[in-house]
Structure formats: C-alpha cells, structure tokens
Design a protein around this motif. Structure first.
Motif, PDB file in Angstrom:
ATOM      1  N   ILE A 142     -19.179   9.401  16.772  1.00  0.00           N
ATOM      2  CA  ILE A 142     -19.718   8.192  16.140  1.00  0.00           C
ATOM      3  C   ILE A 142     -21.231   8.335  16.054  1.00  0.00           C
ATOM      4  O   ILE A 142     -21.928   8.350  17.078  1.00  0.00           O
ATOM      5  N   ALA A 179     -15.605   0.777  15.441  1.00  0.00           N
ATOM      6  CA  ALA A 179     -15.067   1.011  16.780  1.00  0.00           C
ATOM      7  C   ALA A 179     -15.142  -0.262  17.614  1.00  0.00           C
ATOM      8  O   ALA A 179     -14.218  -0.586  18.380  1.00  0.00           O
ATOM      9  N   GLU A 236     -11.885  -2.013  19.261  1.00  0.00           N
ATOM     10  CA  GLU A 236     -11.739  -1.874  20.713  1.00  0.00           C
ATOM     11  C   GLU A 236     -12.051  -3.132  21.520  1.00  0.00           C
ATOM     12  O   GLU A 236     -11.606  -3.250  22.665  1.00  0.00           O
TER      13      GLU A 236
END
Length: 436
Positions: A342, A351, A355
């Motif tokens: 990333i 993300a 997450e």
C-alpha cells in the motif's frame, strides 16, 4: 461521435465527495455498518425560523430579480454588519442557488490567471478547468497549519509567468483542514495581494461556524480586491435549500455586472420561496446567534475529540477552528503499509474501509495533494444532530458540554474514531514494536 467532449475534459469526473457519498449511502441502506466520515453535510436540522417562514411562503412562484430581492440583500448586509462589522452595499450582492454556482460563473467570465491553494475544496480546480483556466497551485504544508503566507505568494509570482489579471481562491475557515487565518495573517496577506494585484475570491461558507464566534474576513483588510462568497448551507444547515451569495466591491463592478448577466442566462433567480423565507429568518438575529453558538460548540467538541484521539496514536492533524473537518496525515503508518504493498492514500483508504469500516476521502489529487501523501479529509458529522442540539439547548450556553457528550450524543463518531484509532495502532510500526 467520439469527439463530442472537449479534449481537455476527456477524463473529467464528477465531484469526488458527491460520488463517494452516493456509493456509501447505498451500502448503508443495505444494512452495512459503516462509519461515514466522507461527506461534509450539516448534521443539524435547518434553523427553525427559516423552516417556519418557508411554510408561509411555499406558494410563491414568481420569478424574482436575478440578483435577489432588495429586501433580502438588505437583510444580508445587516447580518454581516451585526456579526462581522462589515459595511456592505446591498447593490453589490448577488444571490444564487448555491455559492458553488456563482464561483463557477465568476471563473467563466474572469479574464486572467486563477491561483488555487493546495489542499483545497475538491470543486475549485475542476470548475477552473471547466471554465478554460489552467490553475496555478499555491502549496501549503501541515507544519504551517495548511495556511499560505506572503512568502508563498512571492514564490508563485516569481516562478510563474503570471498575467496582469490574477485571482486567488481562499477558503477561510478552510475545507478540508479546518484551519482558520488570524487577523494578523489576513492583514499581511492583504498587503501582499495588493502589492501583486491579486484579487481574492474569499469563500467563507464556514465563517458563522467559527468555534470562538470570532470569524474575521479578509474583506475587512482588502475591501477593494475581495469578492466574498458564502451562503446558508453550513451555518443554517440548509445545504439542500441551495442559497448562496457573492459580495462584490464597487471597484469590481464590471465583474459583478458580467456575473449577473451570466446568471440571467443560466439560473434566472434563486428560488422565490427560499428568498422570502430567508429574508424573514434574517429579521431574528438573536435566534441566529443562539442557533449558531449551540451548533458551533457541538462541532468544536466533536472536532477536538477526533483530533485529540488520532494525534494520541501518532496521526498528525491541525486542531480545527471551524466547520466539520480535519485533514489527518497517516505518515506514521507508511512503513507497515508499504510492507503490504500500500503506497498511496487511495489504497490506504480502501484498506481502512475494508478492515475497520471507516470511510474518509483520500487526500491526493482530489485535494491537489501528491498521490503518495497519506492525507485524508475526515468529516466528523455522522451523528444525530437533532438530539445533540436538543441536549445542548437543554443544558444552556452558560454551562459547558459534559466530557461524555461525544460518546452520549454523537455515538457513531465516537465509535468510528475508536475503530480507526485501533486500526492505526495495529498498523503503526512504533506501536507494534512497543508491544513485542
């Protein structure tokens, strides 16, 4: 038929904040748990005096003057005199269906160079491009609280071939960072703008939400070269009403005349029911004062909570002074994120959503920032503003909000920031090393 769109607009895209908001709203409607910090709409109900007045004038259907009724413009002038001690001629005001429309029309008719500050609100640059300008970017840094300085302006003038006519777009208080210029800073910038013949389009849409109720306009210090842009979408919580206005100095009457002419060929006039309702609303300045003080102190409490919690785990961001936003920099996570492949803010935000269910807007090109910079815009508004406002009013302005106010009345913000804080700690090399 592939050449119908101008070549320079082949990759032109919708407003990034609106597009993302539509996507997230669909997911929320489908029952997903998402902490939606990506859209800056007021959480509060529209100021009550405006709502009651609109009921009275909902049947008005006549076309009104292009610049707005004289009574409305007089009310606007009195409003700014009362709260900011600005002397405004009602004849220099143009009212429109949203200040965004007036900014676009101004850029369409302006003959000269356009300077835009980085970071900036996501629409300035696309509007400049749509109106055939190639903007000159004035960069700022977090270390300077995302504010421009006279030295920054000197550098831009020195390093670019700038034409005789120039205008800079300033957002004060600022979206996306929440920062605000002091009087002394505005005075110094005014001297610099005057020296270099740079006009200012001062977007002060968040001015009445200044947390200390002490907003200062650059119009006070550079009256001959400032066009004030503002409206009701933020402080009156009336974004969907689409009412904004510009105030032109007499010295720029040619610009005012051209914008008014362009308005007559585009939107014709601001909706009649809103004009009459808002005129009546402006007659009760005490109600406006009380409403904005309650809303501002709630937003200050929520904003300070977000800034405090994120900086406690190493995320950098400026303490907000007004509005709904902070512009956090997640640089502390770079090493751990890079190990996962990333490397851009956009990737980090995807993300983050996957997450910990937190949605923010990526910094990067949308805000005129480098793609690899790990900045984001976080809007701390996804809470029940009606309930929070009722609680603040019940307590009274003479008593401070309790320490548990965010957790008790702005629970989605509280939970979302805690989820984000936990996610940051799990992906911070310093934190991981400290527990090993």
């Amino acid at each position: 038929m592939d050449d119908l769109v101008r070549p320079d607009l082949q990759n032109y895209s919708p407003a990034s904040n609106l597009s993302l908001n539509e996507e997230i709203r669909k997911r929320l409607a489908a029952g997903e748990t998402i902490y939606h910090f990506a859209f800056g709409q007021s959480p509060f109900p529209v100021i009550e005096t405006a709502v009651e007045a609109l009921k009275e004038y909902a049947g008005e259907n006549a076309y009104l003057p292009v610049a707005g009724t004289l009574e409305l413009r007089q009310s606007i002038a009195k409003f700014h005199k009362h709260f900011e001690d600005l002397d405004i001629d009602p004849d220099n005001i143009i009212v429109a269906p949203g200040s965004k429309e007036l900014i676009f029309l101004l850029l369409q008719i302006f003959n000269g160079d356009v300077l835009i500050i980085s970071p900036s609100w996501t629409t300035y640059h696309p509007q400049a491009k749509l109106s055939h300008h190639k903007p000159i970017i004035v960069n700022t840094t977090l270390d300077k609280e995302w504010k421009i300085t006279p030295e920054d302006i000197e550098k831009v003038v020195r390093e670019n071939e700038i034409h005789k006519n120039r205008i800079i777009i300033m957002n004060n208080p600022d979206n996306p960072s929440g920062t605000s210029y002091t009087r002394e800073e505005l005075k110094k910038l005014s001297d610099c703008f005057r020296l270099h013949n740079i006009l200012v389009l001062s977007d002060e849409i968040y001015g009445r939400l200044h947390y200390d109720q002490d907003h200062s306009s650059i119009l006070k210090y550079y009256p001959e070269g400032t066009i004030l842009s503002t409206g009701l979408s933020k402080w009156a919580s009336a974004g969907g009403w689409r009412v904004g206005y510009h105030v032109f100095p007499t010295e720029l009457s040619s610009l005012k005349k051209a914008v008014r002419s362009a308005a007559s060929h585009t939107y014709s006039c601001c909706p009649a029911p809103m004009q009459y309702a808002i005129t009546k609303m402006f007659k009760d300045l005490n109600a406006i004062d009380s409403y904005t003080k309650h809303c501002s102190r709630i937003m200050m409490t929520v904003g300070n909570y977000c800034q405090r919690e994120l900086t406690s785990v190493g995320v950098r961001c400026v303490v907000p002074k007004s509005g709904y936003y902070i512009f956090p920099d997640f640089e502390i996570m770079r090493t751990m994120l890079n190990k996962r492949g990333i490397t851009t803010c956009e990737q980090m935000c995807k993300a983050m959503t996957a997450e910990c269910s937190v949605v923010v807007m990526a910094g990067g090109p949308a805000f005129l920032r480098p793609v690899e910079e790990l900045t984001t815009r976080l809007c701390y508004v996804p809470f029940d503003g009606k309930g929070a406002l009722q609680a603040s009013r019940k307590l009274g302005l003479n008593k401070p909000l309790p320490e548990t106010f965010v957790k008790d009345y702005c629970t989605p913000v509280y939970d979302g920031i805690q989820a984000l804080k936990t996610w940051v700690m799990k992906h911070s090399e310093q934190y991981v090393n400290s527990i090993q």
